[in-house]
Structure formats: structure tokens, C-alpha cells
Design a protein around this motif. Structure first.
Motif, PDB file in Angstrom:
ATOM      1  N   UNK A 181      -8.049  -3.826  -8.763  1.00 39.10           N
ATOM      2  CA  UNK A 181      -7.005  -4.838  -9.463  1.00 39.10           C
ATOM      3  C   UNK A 181      -6.055  -4.300 -10.199  1.00 39.10           C
ATOM      4  N   UNK A 182      -6.519  -3.229 -11.186  1.00 39.99           N
ATOM      5  CA  UNK A 182      -5.687  -3.010 -12.282  1.00 39.99           C
ATOM      6  C   UNK A 182      -4.940  -1.402 -12.277  1.00 39.99           C
ATOM      7  N   UNK A 183      -5.627  -0.671 -11.453  1.00 42.20           N
ATOM      8  CA  UNK A 183      -4.972   0.833 -11.469  1.00 42.20           C
ATOM      9  C   UNK A 183      -3.989   1.114 -10.307  1.00 42.20           C
ATOM     10  N   UNK A 184      -3.388   2.049 -10.739  1.00 36.39           N
ATOM     11  CA  UNK A 184      -2.330   2.569  -9.834  1.00 36.39           C
ATOM     12  C   UNK A 184      -2.966   2.950  -8.561  1.00 36.39           C
ATOM     13  N   UNK A 242      -3.574  -0.102  -6.603  1.00 38.12           N
ATOM     14  CA  UNK A 242      -2.195  -0.759  -6.146  1.00 38.12           C
ATOM     15  C   UNK A 242      -1.626   0.130  -4.810  1.00 38.12           C
ATOM     16  N   UNK A 243      -1.985   1.320  -4.748  1.00 35.22           N
ATOM     17  CA  UNK A 243      -1.447   2.000  -3.835  1.00 35.22           C
ATOM     18  C   UNK A 243      -2.176   1.479  -2.218  1.00 35.22           C
ATOM     19  N   UNK A 301       7.711   3.446   0.157  1.00 36.95           N
ATOM     20  CA  UNK A 301       7.953   3.771  -1.097  1.00 36.95           C
ATOM     21  C   UNK A 301       7.426   5.157  -1.360  1.00 36.95           C
ATOM     22  N   UNK A 302       6.995   6.076  -0.471  1.00 42.33           N
ATOM     23  CA  UNK A 302       6.601   7.208  -0.721  1.00 42.33           C
ATOM     24  C   UNK A 302       5.135   7.541  -1.043  1.00 42.33           C
ATOM     25  N   UNK A 303       4.436   6.624  -0.727  1.00 40.81           N
ATOM     26  CA  UNK A 303       2.896   6.509  -1.140  1.00 40.81           C
ATOM     27  C   UNK A 303       2.345   7.351  -0.117  1.00 40.81           C
ATOM     28  N   UNK A 321     -12.318  -3.612 -10.884  1.00 44.00           N
ATOM     29  CA  UNK A 321     -11.243  -3.261 -11.994  1.00 44.00           C
ATOM     30  C   UNK A 321     -10.288  -2.174 -11.249  1.00 44.00           C
ATOM     31  N   UNK A 348      -3.765  -1.447  -2.170  1.00 44.05           N
ATOM     32  CA  UNK A 348      -3.217  -2.685  -1.671  1.00 44.05           C
ATOM     33  C   UNK A 348      -1.875  -2.702  -0.741  1.00 44.05           C
ATOM     34  N   UNK A 349      -1.027  -1.751  -1.146  1.00 46.78           N
ATOM     35  CA  UNK A 349       0.391  -1.694  -0.634  1.00 46.78           C
ATOM     36  C   UNK A 349      -0.069  -1.187   0.988  1.00 46.78           C
TER      37      UNK A 349
END
Lengths: 371, 519
Positions: free
Chosen positions: A224-227, A230-231, A245-247, A221, A233-234
Motif C-alpha cells: 500500500x505505501x512503499x515505492x 507502487x511499482x 514510466x521506465x519501471x 503495508x 500495482x502499476x
């Protein structure tokens, strides 16, 4: 020159058809069983008996299925450990070593805190200490990976050997904190009774199994779903897009690797609160950490699917080991079958990723040019 | 769609030349998953001529070239070389028949010398290499076609134009009779293009055949003896004769409809200064990449940065976007200093940045349009994709993005649609309303239709009062869109002109470092 009338062409698939994701693993297992059957025939063992015994020993008996789930408790954790790092294309090959440290961390808390706290507090403390020890073991590889780009494959792997020596050290050194002071034979000192869970009934299955399942589901989860996911995955898809994107890739690398180490450490602590109750030096011969990498690969690094691949792999192992108990089949036959199934399952990947076809190479007649 | 192959001017059969056909391709079909890249394409080239393959990106010209040189095997159709049918199983087989390709992206080893690169891959080298002999031989081949080059130079130190020359010399050295030049002018400044064309003439005069692949109408008309136009994998026209060609007709054959690329500069009021750059310098590994750059961009103004690739454009854009910290100098966006503050700080005061690389930098290929919209925005701890969906749907409609909805993966978008997604995200603001748009090579690699749309979007954004910094290697684009043009050469602004007053020759000279105006 000899003329070969055809050649085999591997064409990369743009998109894997959905049905292949189901068919390929099935066919792979059947092919492995067929291959194993040939081997069994050649060595003079009954194909049918061996397979039914394996299946019974791994799944279709009370002891079989509970032993399988017990083993999967550990392998799901080490599998998720490997797969979680892989979400960011990081290879934590040292889950094995982090698991040893989890054992030490868990045992330390279980011995040092004594028998004062209730189990409901004591057991989580052990699990957390094991996880922290696992995370600590990967700290240096994570640091040099995120700062200097040093290969985490090599550093995590090499630390495993140090971890194995550490296990031997704390058990075989006379007067060691972790060694049972009451016997001259070197063995681990038991943790407090409140730090030990009871298994279900007459089985060897502990409630930690459910912890492992929940952990795998929760991390699925998260990705798939959290910030945070997301980071991850990027960064794994395109580090340059992350930079754009400043990650902060460094911090995310540190966090992902630490969590990965913590998961393997958790697996070690689960052995302490469950079946072991103390540090068993034989752990360094079992390879649960390495098996986690295989479990992750079988699940194609899908964190939720690892629950299934972990159980299947454990069943294979338990059933294979069971062969020599219930029949006169040597254990090596079981190991060989495990290997064959894994090899075919992973080899099947090629059929998912590539479209394979055979092209005829005909000799073409010369054509006259028209003016 | 009409699939009638149609002929303009004299048709495919030349009247003047009796030169024999060197290579011909007959009803070539080449399929890729989901695309028919070549659909029964016929093509032929004679000795001593330049035959151009003209078409938009994705028209199938590179595929055809790859078939001609043996990189791809056609699914149907065949090749005839000097009257004999040939099967090319690999580029090496192509080379054995005297067919060589000069790729758009050079395949050279930077650390090797020119000679070493030229002989790389030759099979009949002696056991002991005598460097001097090889150098002499390479120099001799180069000079016979008017391609002067130092065989001992290290390729990594050469300019782009010189590297291209090395590729051509390499092909000639290996005995190529037919050279396929894939978009050879894409990386060159105007003066280098002229030089290349001279070399092409020298080669055709020596009886070599040139297959010239391009989508730039102007240069195609200048260099070609014959032109074959491709669209959607099919031949849509043959045009003969140099200089006599109607470019409008060619454009129509290429695109399938009439187009208008010269977007008019709208007259409009300019506001306050949104971007202020003062004495910006950047050193990378002690090498000066940007030197003392100062300029402003005002609201409603488009400033164009022209220059050949590698003169500091990318670094300038990245520095403004906060991705690189400058060595000295300052950047102010909407009155706020953003130097050294990172990309998020710059975005918070209204920066939007469309980088040169769409997929892999601007967009995450494996992610959906929704997720890509989130890339430069504030995200909650638990990502709320549901609330972004209506906006994604609206942007897809507004920017005419061809996609199967907001879940369409970025990597499955065409180049033009990927660029539209990127522009849609950047212009729609995220952290705050967009005030400054930095955009790099916005139309590179796009088809003509998409170029039109992207330029319209940029013009609309300017009319809406946004400050735009347009960085592009496409000089025509910079000149036709910008209110003001700056030329970047070796990291410094060497020339400045107002858009209408900018002269191609002067800007071109400045790009090549021949500027009299110095800063």
C-alpha cells in the motif's frame, strides 16, 4: 420450439456495493451449512451435534482454538505467499514445494550449526535459511518468467513434485545428513535444542504465530505505501504503463516471485522451529502449500485479510478433523463440509461481481405500421 | 437542458423520395449503469438512402446502432422492419433481417484469405468447401458494388481501406440490405475516403440502405441524404438534403452551443533547438519501421507529424521517449544525448510524453489521480502521497478536470478529463521543468468541448516556450495547429511544409504515398 418464459442475465457490476462485501460471504457460509445439513440428514448424522462439535473442536475449546492458531501460523504464511505473487498477477502454485525446501533449509541450519548459539539468534537463522531455501526453489521459475515469459504456473507446480522427492530422498537414503543416524527406522534428525521454541503452556501453539501475523501486516503495508508496492500495482494493472514510466518489470517480477517463494519457505522453517523439530516426511501429504492458495482466494488476495481467512480455514480443518475423535462421524464428513464451505464462499464471488436478474421474455404482438 | 427535438430545413419527411422505410426504431430507451445512453430515440432509414447519425462521442449513436443491428436489446421501444415489428436477440438475428454492422475495429482473421473471412460465420456452407466457387461468388458480389478485391489475398497483407472493403463485402455477401457503418472514415486517408463514398453511392443506387455514423461534420454533409443529430442520448435535430446543410447549425445541434475549433496560430518567437533527431532508423524483426529520419523542433515551435496510422508514428514517439532503442541514429534533447538511455534519462532532461493510449499506457486505470501524477516522477522509498495532494488539487482546478478530487480513479474519468490529467502531469514537469512535449493523437475520441480545451492547452504550452511534437492522424488538427508539418509514410519523412503553406491535397497525397518529393 419450446418457449422459455424467462432468461437469466448476468450483468457485470461496475462497482461492487460495499454492503455486498459483507453480506455475500455471510450468506455463502449459511448456504454451505444448509447444504451440509442436507447431506448430514441424508447420511443419518445429527446436524446439530455435528455442527456444535465442529465449532467446539475448531474454536470454542482451549485445545481447539490453540490448534487452530497453530495451523494458521503455517497457512497464513503460505497464503501470503500465494497472494503476494498475485498482487502482480503471478500465480505461484508451487508454495507446497517451496515449503518442503523451507523445511530442509531450516533443518540444515538447525543441525549444521550445532548447539552453540542462543535461541534468540538460532531461531531467526533457521527461519532465514528456510526462507532463502524457498526463494532458491522459485529462482528458476522466476528467471524464465521474467526473461522469457514462461508460465510460472507450470514451472512452480512441477517443481513441487521434485521437492517432494527431495524430502523422501533426504529421509529415506541411508546415511543422509538429515536422517536420524541412531534409528534404523527412517526419520528426520532433530535440530539443536537451541533451535527449538517452546509452545505456550500445554498447547501446541508456538510464538511463530505472531511472526506470521506481523509478516502479513508488514507486506500489506509494503504494497500500500512503499515505492516497491507502487511499482507492483502499476505493473499488475498495466504493464505498458510501467514500461512507459521506465519501471523495470523484469526486476520487479524477480523480486516479487522470490519474496513469494521465501514466504512459503518461511512456513516450512516455522514447522522446524515449532512442532516438528526435524523433517517429517509426512509433510508431503498435508498440502499446507496448496491450502495457502485457498486461504489467499478466500481473502481475495488481500494480504491483511489473510490473517482472518487463515484462522477461519484452519478452524474449519481442525474442527473437521476433530469430529472423528469426539464423535463417530467419519472424517470424510468433515472434509466434505470444508469443501462445501469453500465452494460456496468462492461461488459467492459471482454475486459480488455480477448483477443477476431474471428477464421475462414475453411474446410480443405484431404492431401494425401506421403510414 | 432543452429536450425539444427541433427541425431544421425540411424536417424528417423527405419530399423527393417515395422509397419505403426499410427500418425504423421507435422511442428506443437504453440504460447503462449511471447513463441513459438512448432516451426515447426515433430513427428510420429508407431503401436507397444514406441516413447519418451525427453526434459527439458518448452522444449515444453507437448504442443506437448496436440496438439497430441486434447487438443490444433496448430497455424500451421497438423496431419495425418492412412494416413488421421485429425482435433482434443477437446480431445474427439482425443479419437474418438483412441488417449488418461494419464495426470501426474490424473483426477479421488476419491469416485467412478474403473469401475465408467473408464466409466466416455463414451457417449454410456445404460440407466440402470448393474454394474456387466461393472465390468466384465473393468476387461477383464485390464487383457488383464496385468494390474490387482479390478473394485469395491474405487479409493480414491488406491496407486498412481494403480491409474495410472486406468487411463491407462480407455484409453484402451475407445478404445485408441495411448497412450500419460505424465511423468508417476514422482510419482512412483522404483518397480512401473518396473511394468509400463511391462505394456507398453504388450501394444506395442498388437499393441498399446505409446508416452512416460519424462525428465529422464535413464528410457527413457530403455523403448524407438525411442527418439525425444526437446529443446526450436524445435526438436534437433532423436535417435533410445533401450539400444544403449549414455546418455551423449542425455543430450547434451536436454540442449545444457555438464552438470555435480553428484555433489561431499565435505569432511568437522561436528559440533554440530542443529536439534534434539525426538519421534515426529502427528495424523491428528485420523490417524497417523508421528510415533515416532527421528533423529538429525548436523551443516555442509545434511540429506536426501527419500520416495514416501504422506508418511508424507510434514507434517514432516511443523512440524519442526512450522506450525503444533505435537501430541507428541519434536523439538529442536539450543538448543531451538520450539515445539508448531509457525513458527516465529522457525525462531528466525535460521530455514529457503524452502517448496515444491514455488509459493503460499514460495513466494507470485503477489508480487515483494522485498516484497517476506520481507515475513519471521521482518517488521516495515510502511513497509520500500527502505532499502531492495540494498540487493535485491545484492541477485539477487549473486544467478544469471534472473529478471528485485527487482520489478520483483514472478509469472513472471521461476521455477528455483523462487526457487533461495526462497533460497536466506531463506539462507540470516532474523530474525537471518540461522542455519538450511529445504528444500523440491528443484529441482522438474526445468530445468537441474537450478538443477545444486540449488544443488551447497545447497552444499555451507552445507560447510558454515549450517545444512540441504533435503526432496525429487527424490531418485537420495537424494542419491547423502546427508551425511545420512533416508527413510520415512507411517510416520515412516524405513531405515537409510550413504550417500556413501546407496544402491539404499535397499532404494528403504524401500520406497515401503519392509524393513526388522524396528524401
Amino acid at each position: 420450439m419450446m418457449h422459455i418464459p424467462f432468461r437469466v442475465v448476468f450483468e457485470q457490476r461496475g462497482e461492487t456495493p460495499r454492503r455486498l462485501s459483507l453480506i455475500v460471504p455471510l450468506v455463502s457460509v449459511l448456504a454451505a451449512l444448509f447444504f451440509g445439513a442436507l447431506f448430514l440428514l441424508a447420511t443419518g448424522y445429527s446436524v446439530f451435534d455435528t455442527y456444535t462439535n465442529m465449532f467446539k473442536g475448531g474454536f470454542a475449546s482451549f485445545n481447539g482454538i490453540t490448534d487452530t492458531l497453530a495451523l494458521s501460523t503455517v497457512l497464513i504464511c503460505t497464503g501470503v505467499s500465494a497472494a503476494f505473487a498475485f498482487q502482480m498477477n503471478l500465480y505461484n502454485i508451487g508454495g507446497e514445494g517451496q515449503l518442503y525446501l523451507g523445511l530442509i533449509g531450516g533443518a540444515w541450519a538447525g543441525i549444521a550449526l550445532g548447539d552453540h548459539l542462543p535461541s534468540l539468534i538460532m531461531v531467526p537463522i533457521l527461519l532465514i535459511c528456510g526462507a532463502l531455501a524457498g526463494a532458491a526453489w522459485i529462482f528458476v521459475p522466476a528467471l524464465v518468467r521474467s526473461r522469457l515469459g514462461t508460465s510460472e504456473i507450470v514451472s512452480t507446480l512441477l517443481l513441487t513434485y521434485i521437492g517432494a522427492s527431495l524430502i523422501k530422498h533426504v529421509i529415506y537414503t541411508p546415511g543422509s545428513f538429515f536422517r536420524n543416524p541412531n534409528t534404523s527406522f527412517p526419520q528426520g534428525r532433530r535440530v539443536a535444542d537451541s533451535a527449538s521454541l517452546d509452545s505456550f503452556g500445554s498447547s501446541r501453539l508456538y510464538p511463530t504465530f505472531f511472526v506470521a501475523v506481523v509478516v502479513a501486516g508488514a507486506l500489506y503495508w509494503v504494497v500500500k505505501r512503499t515505492e516497491f508496492g507502487y511499482r507492483i500495482n502499476v505493473i499488475s494493472d498495466s504493464p505498458r504503463a510501467a514500461h512507459y514510466a521506465g519501471i523495470n518489470s523484469r526486476r520487479t517480477t524477480m523480486m516479487v516471485m522470490s519474496i513469494s517463494g521465501a514466504l512459503s519457505g518461511l512456513a516450512g522453517a516455522m514447522l522446524i522451529v515449532g512442532p516438528y523439530g526435524k523433517i517429517e516426511p509426512s509433510i508431503i501429504t498435508l498440502g499446507y502449500g496448496y491450502a495457502g492458495i485457498v486461504v489467499a482466494a478466500l481473502a481475495r488476495n488481500n494480504l491483511a485479510v489473510i490473517i482472518i481467512s487463515g484462522i477461519l480455514f484452519s478452524g474449519l480443518r481442525v474442527g473437521g478433523n476433530n469430529l472423528q475423535v469426539t464423535t463417530d462421524t467419519p472424517i470424510h464428513i468433515g472434509v466434505m463440509l470444508q469443501g462445501a464451505i469453500l465452494l460456496f464462499a468462492l461461488g459467492g464471488e459471482a454475486f459480488r461481481r455480477y448483477h443477476i436478474h431474471i428477464v421475462r421474455t414475453q411474446t410480443q404482438p405484431n404492431i401494425k405500421m401506421s403510414a | 437542458m432543452s429536450n425539444t427535438s427541433h427541425e431544421v430545413a425540411q424536417g424528417p419527411h423527405h419530399t423527393s423520395g417515395a422509397a419505403p422505410t426499410a427500418l425504423s426504431a421507435h422511442s428506443i430507451d437504453k440504460k447503462f449503469p449511471g447513463v441513459l445512453a438512448n432516451d426515447s430515440v426515433d430513427f428510420d432509414v429508407r431503401a436507397g438512402e444514406v441516413h447519418t447519425l451525427l453526434g459527439e462521442n458518448g452522444a449515444g449513436k453507437s448504442t443506437l446502432a448496436a440496438v439497430l443491428c441486434g447487438l443490444y436489446q433496448p430497455d424500451a421501444g421497438y423496431l419495425i422492419r418492412n412494416g413488421k415489428r421485429i425482435n433482434l436477440s443477437s446480431p445474427r438475428a439482425g443479419l437474418q433481417h438483412g441488417i449488418a454492422m461494419v464495426h470501426q475495429h474490424f473483426r477479421l482473421v488476419d491469416r485467412f484469405t478474403v473469401s475465408e473471412n467473408v464466409i466466416l460465420g455463414s451457417r449454410d456452407l456445404p460440407y466440402r468447401l470448393i474454394r474456387r466457387e466461393i472465390d468466384e461468388k465473393v468476387a461477383a458480389v464485390a464487383e457488383s458494388y464496385g468494390l474490387p478485391i482479390d478473394p485469395e489475398a491474405i487479409v493480414g497483407t491488406l491496407s486498412v481501406g481494403q480491409r474495410q472493403r472486406v468487411e463491407i463485402v462480407k455484409a453484402l455477401y451475407q445478404g445485408a440490405e441495411i448497412l450500419l457503418l460505424d465511423e468508417p472514415t476514422a482510419v482512412l486517408v483522404p483518397s480512401e475516403v473518396e473511394k468509400l463514398f463511391e462505394n456507398v453511392h453504388a450501394m444506395t443506387a442498388a437499393g441498399k440502405s446505409i446508416v452512416f455514423i460519424s462525428h465529422k461534420l464535413g464528410e457527413v454533409v457530403e455523403i448524407s441524404d438525411r442527418i439525425t443529430v444526437l446529443r446526450n442520448g436524445r435526438v436534437t435535430g433532423h436535417v435533410s438534403g445533401r450539400g444544403t446543410t449549414d455546418t455551423k447549425e449542425l455543430a450547434r445541434l451536436m454540442v449545444g452551443r457555438d464552438i470555435e475549433l480553428n484555433s489561431q496560430r499565435a505569432t511568437h518567437a522561436m528559440g533554440h533547438e530542443v529536439l534534434q533527431i539525426r538519421d534515426l532508423s529502427l528495424d523491428v524483426d528485420d523490417v524497417a519501421v523508421l528510415t533515416d529520419i532527421s528533423f529538429n523542433v525548436r523551443a516555442g515551435e509545434m511540429v506536426g507529424i501527419a500520416g495514416v496510422a501504422g506508418n511508424g508514428q507510434r514507434e517514432l514517439a516511443d523512440t524519442i521517449a526512450g522506450l525503444i532503442s533505435p537501430t541507428s541514429g541519434s536523439i538529442t534533447i536539450s543538448g543531451a544525448m538520450t539515445t539508448d538511455r531509457g525513458p527516465i534519462a529522457a525525462r531528466e532532461v525535460g521530455l514529457a510524453y503524452v502517448p496515444e493510449d491514455r488509459l493503460g499506457v499514460g495513466l494507470v486505470p485503477s489508480m487515483s489521480i494522485i498516484d497517476n501524477l506520481l507515475l513519471t516522477r521521482n518517488r521516495q522509498t515510502v511513497v509520500d502521497r500527502f505532499s502531492v495532494r495540494p498540487e493535485a488539487t491545484r492541477l485539477i482546478e487549473q486544467f478544469e478536470i471534472k473529478a471528485n478530487g485527487p482520489d478520483h480513479l483514472a478509469r472513472k474519468l471521461s476521455g477528455g478529463n483523462a487526457q487533461k490529467v495526462l497533460l497536466a502531469r506531463e506539462l507540470s514537469g516532474g523530474r525537471t521543468a518540461t522542455r519538450l512535449l511529445v504528444v500523440c493523437s491528443p484529441t482522438r475520441g474526445l468530445d468537441v468541448g474537450a478538443i477545444e480545451t486540449v488544443r488551447r492547452i497545447l497552444n499555451d504550452a507552445r507560447s510558454a516556450g515549450q517545444a512540441i511534437l504533435l503526432i496525429s492522424e487527424d490531418l485537420d488538427e495537424v494542419l491547423s495547429l502546427s508551425d511545420r508539418v512533416l508527413v510520415l509514410y512507411r517510416g520515412a519523412v516524405v513531405h515537409e511544409a510550413l504550417g500556413e503553406a501546407a496544402e491539404l491535397s499535397q499532404v494528403g497525397a504524401a500520406m497515401a504515398g503519392l509524393s513526388s518529393q522524396s528524401h
